[in-house]
Scaffold this active site. Structure first.
Site, PDB file in Angstrom:
ATOM      1  N   LYS A 178      43.655  28.132  35.929  1.00  0.00           N
ATOM      2  CA  LYS A 178      42.508  27.296  36.322  1.00  0.00           C
ATOM      3  C   LYS A 178      41.319  28.174  36.699  1.00  0.00           C
ATOM      4  CE  LYS A 178      44.396  26.910  40.988  1.00  0.00           C
ATOM      5  NZ  LYS A 178      45.197  26.045  41.890  1.00  0.00           N
ATOM      6  N   TYR A 226      16.435  42.818  53.594  1.00  0.00           N
ATOM      7  CA  TYR A 226      15.911  41.572  54.173  1.00  0.00           C
ATOM      8  C   TYR A 226      16.397  41.392  55.610  1.00  0.00           C
ATOM      9  CZ  TYR A 226      14.480  39.926  49.551  1.00  0.00           C
ATOM     10  OH  TYR A 226      13.876  39.787  48.337  1.00  0.00           O
TER      11      TYR A 226
HETATM   12  C1  PLP Z   1      46.376  26.855  42.109  1.00  0.00           C
HETATM   13  C2  PLP Z   1      47.730  26.298  42.132  1.00  0.00           C
HETATM   14  C3  PLP Z   1      48.844  27.143  42.040  1.00  0.00           C
HETATM   15  C4  PLP Z   1      48.727  28.650  42.032  1.00  0.00           C
HETATM   16  O1  PLP Z   1      48.555  29.107  43.362  1.00  0.00           O
HETATM   17  P1  PLP Z   1      48.442  30.665  43.710  1.00  0.00           P
HETATM   18  O2  PLP Z   1      48.349  30.705  45.179  1.00  0.00           O
HETATM   19  O3  PLP Z   1      47.197  31.146  43.056  1.00  0.00           O
HETATM   20  O4  PLP Z   1      49.658  31.303  43.147  1.00  0.00           O
HETATM   21  C5  PLP Z   1      50.092  26.556  41.977  1.00  0.00           C
HETATM   22  N1  PLP Z   1      50.238  25.201  42.030  1.00  0.00           N
HETATM   23  C6  PLP Z   1      49.181  24.372  42.135  1.00  0.00           C
HETATM   24  C7  PLP Z   1      49.400  22.909  42.192  1.00  0.00           C
HETATM   25  C8  PLP Z   1      47.898  24.885  42.196  1.00  0.00           C
HETATM   26  O5  PLP Z   1      46.858  24.066  42.295  1.00  0.00           O
END
Ligand code: PLP
Length: 358
Positions: free
Chosen positions: A35, A254
């Site tokens: 993702k 800044y």
């Molecule tokens: C993002 C996600 C993962 C992966 O989690 P990590 O902490 O990056 O390993 C697993 N399961 C679900 C449902 C997620 O949304």
């Protein structure tokens, strides 16, 4: 010469990190979680590198899933938030995509659809994260509806842990899960990276590692990525584009939030918050110049940060700088900036050119 900022994606580190996940997984199969554009590393690039190693790919957007199919990827693809409207369902069937079903509204849409093919689905139980998932009361009616509809060819039962990286752990959620699913024959999917690394009880069915694949520790305060055998996949690098000599009492950048207490040399790096470097990184955030660890000074601006060159006399215009990655764990930068590696990796800006390394 172009602006010297680069993100280098180390594909052999990525594959090595998947092998670490595999060692921990036992007989469990692995969804590689891709993702957020593969946590900022590039969806197609990461899918290509893991094609023969991961058992499936997990992501959010149906457009991304269809793009993977059209690029020829044949493995299972899991949509972690499922579908949003009933009119997506025929596309899921056509492209062979596996949605997470996390609400009774989705169950209704699924059981009343007319589909060209049956779907594999994941049914999500809320065991205490209180974000997505059916409640314990909704679970059995939802499951029965999915077991009896023509539109579903297979069901996997899943939940997601809120504290797998923390002291509270997973036992409290596992107990709720086991209670709800007892007597069910369906496969399960439980573990994110933290649970896969820490809790052998989750190494069943299909695990869902994300962050560990990218070489960041899910619990850096307890165990570094290196100690977990993980290697950085993304290295964000740039160069010094200017050097300033400050007199004692002069301020930097800044708002002048840093004042030189004595004469000092500082370097100006071509990297700012518009590249994805966190604007809230305070003075003292670690950075590598000429391979030496030093610190930022002054406020992060849109296109530049300033760094202390004390003890690095060879540093000058053109000197290499690493913001995070090889030689400087992203988790160290994230900790200094009060955030997590996930946020920094995902925030890599589209304007940063990406190069791959095998
Ligand atoms: C993002 C996600 C993962 C992966 O989690 P990590 O902490 O990056 O390993 C697993 N399961 C679900 C449902 C997620 O949304």
């Amino acid at each position: 010469m172009t602006r010297p900022i680069r993100a280098t994606i180390d594909l052999s580190a990525l594959r090595g990190n998947l092998a670490v996940a595999r060692q921990h997984a036992g007989a469990a199969r692995l969804w590689a979680v891709l993702k957020a554009d593969a946590y900022g590393h590039g969806l197609m690039r990461v899918a290509g590198a893991l094609d023969d190693l991961a058992d499936g790919f997990a992501l959010l957007d149906i457009e991304d899933a269809i793009a993977l199919r059209e690029a020829g990827f044949r493995q299972p693809i899991l949509l972690l938030e499922g579908f949003f409207e009933a009119d997506e369902l025929p596309l899921l069937a056509e492209y062979g995509l596996t949605p997470v079903v996390h609400s009774l509204e989705q169950v209704d849409m699924l059981t009343s659809a007319a589909l060209p093919a049956r779907l594999q689905v994941y049914l999500k139980l809320n065991t205490g994260m209180n974000r997505l998932g059916l409640s314990a009361e909704e679970f059995h009616p939802g499951l029965t509806a999915l077991e009896t509809t023509h539109n579903v060819s297979g069901i996997t039962l899943m939940t997601h842990f809120a504290d797998a990286d923390l002291d509270r752990g997973i036992d409290w959620q596992m107990a709720r899960f086991e209670e709800a699913v007892q007597g069910c024959e369906h496969p399960v999917s439980l573990a994110n990276s933290a649970a896969l690394l820490r809790f052998a009880a989750t190494r069943r069915g299909w695990a869902r590692p994300g962050i560990m694949l990218y070489g960041s520790s899910p619990y850096p305060q307890d165990e570094s990525a290196e100690a977990l055998g993980l290697r950085a996949v993304m290295t964000l690098s740039s160069q010094l584009i200017s050097v300033q000599e400050l007199a004692a009492g002069e301020r930097v950048g800044y708002g002048g939030i840093f004042t030189a207490e004595r004469p000092m040399r500082i370097g100006i790096v071509a990297c700012g918050y518009a590249d994805g470097y966190p604007r809230h990184a305070p003075v003292g955030t670690p950075v590598l110049v000429e391979g030496r660890r030093t610190r930022t000074v002054g406020r992060v601006s849109m296109d530049m940060i300033m760094v202390d060159l004390e003890g690095i006399p060879a540093a000058g215009i053109g000197s290499p700088v690493v913001l995070w990655g090889e030689g400087l764990p992203v988790d160290d930068v994230a900790t200094a900036a009060g955030t997590v590696g996930y946020e920094l990796l995902c925030a890599l800006a589209p304007r940063v050119p990406v190069t791959e390394k095998e």
